[in-house]
Design an enzyme around this catalytic site. Sequence first.
Site, mmCIF file in Angstrom:
data_model
loop_
_atom_site.group_PDB
_atom_site.id
_atom_site.type_symbol
_atom_site.label_atom_id
_atom_site.label_comp_id
_atom_site.label_asym_id
_atom_site.label_seq_id
_atom_site.Cartn_x
_atom_site.Cartn_y
_atom_site.Cartn_z
ATOM 1 N N SER A 1 -95.487 -30.826 -102.724
ATOM 2 C CA SER A 1 -94.828 -31.716 -101.780
ATOM 3 C C SER A 1 -93.325 -31.445 -101.834
ATOM 4 O O SER A 1 -92.699 -31.584 -102.875
ATOM 5 C CB SER A 1 -95.136 -33.165 -102.181
ATOM 6 N N LYS B 1 -96.699 -29.343 -98.292
ATOM 7 C CA LYS B 1 -96.444 -30.600 -97.566
ATOM 8 C C LYS B 1 -94.942 -30.759 -97.446
ATOM 9 O O LYS B 1 -94.227 -30.612 -98.440
ATOM 10 C CB LYS B 1 -97.073 -31.754 -98.349
ATOM 11 N N LYS C 1 -91.785 -33.290 -96.269
ATOM 12 C CA LYS C 1 -91.410 -34.647 -95.896
ATOM 13 C C LYS C 1 -90.629 -34.579 -94.591
ATOM 14 O O LYS C 1 -89.823 -33.657 -94.385
ATOM 15 C CB LYS C 1 -90.535 -35.264 -96.996
ATOM 16 N N ASP D 1 -95.399 -35.390 -94.157
ATOM 17 C CA ASP D 1 -95.515 -36.775 -94.634
ATOM 18 C C ASP D 1 -94.261 -37.528 -94.205
ATOM 19 O O ASP D 1 -93.151 -37.184 -94.606
ATOM 20 C CB ASP D 1 -95.651 -36.786 -96.165
ATOM 21 N N GLU E 1 -99.214 -37.303 -92.444
ATOM 22 C CA GLU E 1 -99.423 -38.392 -93.403
ATOM 23 C C GLU E 1 -98.512 -39.563 -93.087
ATOM 24 O O GLU E 1 -97.301 -39.390 -92.906
ATOM 25 C CB GLU E 1 -99.159 -37.849 -94.822
ATOM 26 N N ASP F 1 -101.594 -43.124 -96.338
ATOM 27 C CA ASP F 1 -101.202 -43.235 -97.744
ATOM 28 C C ASP F 1 -100.840 -44.707 -97.975
ATOM 29 O O ASP F 1 -101.701 -45.518 -98.378
ATOM 30 C CB ASP F 1 -100.023 -42.281 -98.013
ATOM 31 N N LYS G 1 -104.289 -42.495 -104.024
ATOM 32 C CA LYS G 1 -103.411 -42.623 -105.188
ATOM 33 C C LYS G 1 -103.979 -43.774 -105.994
ATOM 34 O O LYS G 1 -104.029 -44.908 -105.506
ATOM 35 C CB LYS G 1 -101.979 -42.951 -104.774
ATOM 36 N N GLY H 1 -99.851 -37.913 -105.243
ATOM 37 C CA GLY H 1 -99.099 -37.955 -106.499
ATOM 38 C C GLY H 1 -97.888 -38.850 -106.366
ATOM 39 O O GLY H 1 -97.448 -39.170 -105.250
#
Length: 370
Positions: free
Chosen positions: A135, A161, A163, A188, A213, A238, A262, A290
């Site tokens: 990520s 991934k 952000k 995400d 996400e 998430d 998670k 995570g």
Amino acid sequence: MKIERIELHHISQELVHPFRTSFGTQTERPCILVTVYSENLAGWGECTASLDPGYSYETITTAWHILSEFLIPRIIGQDITTPQEVSAKLKGVRGHPMAKASLENAVWDLFAKAKGMPLSEMLGGVRDRVEVGVSIGIQPTLQGLLDRIGQFIDKGYRRIKMKIEPGWELEPISAVRQRHPAIKLMVDANSAFSLEDAPLFQQMEPYNLLMIEQPLHYDDIADHAKLQAQINTPICLDESIHSPNHARWAIEMKACRIINMKVARVGGLTNAIAIHDICREAGIAMWCGGMLETGVGRAANIHLASMPNFTLPGDISATERYYAEDIAEPAFYLNTEDSTMTVPTGPGIGVEVLTDRVKHFRVRHSHFLP
Ligand code: OSB
Ligand code: MG
């Protein structure tokens, strides 16, 4: 097993690299480690609450308070026959899933150690290696992003991934996709957008993203359903999923096609298993998320990701990506040939906590007896 004593350790470690998301930048990663003792065995759990209520309303301080005043008193001195009993005993406390998960997961580790089996076996895990990715936080420049992603791809990560946030979306996505046409790529947003941004997500369709996400509000399910109806790219939830009921509601409302699991966000392994089974039944794919965990939380995540319905690569990266020297051994490494991590085979979570390192990083400590 009788829960004879419990310890809380608030530790704080520097991250090797700052981690920026749409809700803020983390440079240090505090956590609470929970130790549960019985019959000369110690079970460990990790509370992933942060210093500030950015990702979740829980913070290190609220988790410490809830654990000390409300959760530990319900468990200490009790004779417990299954880890699931802990989840039931904590039900009377509303919310605070990260605090609950740390205590419940410590008891899972304790029970697995007492049985002499790896946690994955207790959970019904079916693989000895789990697929993982990395990520990547929001970077100061486009070139910086390309360089950073390039470094991780060179290390062997096959799922990236990134952000995103308003103003940091189409341009970086397009640049990364151009540079890496075949890599498994996802984004995400950590709740940074609203339903009015639907056209923006439609413009992402050509980039062949694995999923988007948590694009919308952290509490929302309804608007995600409206957005999913307007785009082909799967939405992954998430922040919005806190319980088996949330998973069921999201699936029934077609708010997502994928769920990020998670264990901290859903209050522990008992709920994680229930959500796993709901998703499996409904044909909803999942993967293990995570929270920049130490070796304690990371180990538990890897065991969890060995369960059958974890069919997509998880946010579980090598120890060196997070910490210079972690509090548990052995460190976790990427199997570079297949972008996987190996599920530990020792009893419980299968890592040894280095108590000297815990003391070194510790800023607060508390001891509980019946
Ligand atoms: O949204 O998945 C998230 C880290 C902290 C808080 C929220 C998130 C994340 C990550 C990092 O994406 C995943 C990791 O531990 O590598
Ligand atoms: Mg996320």
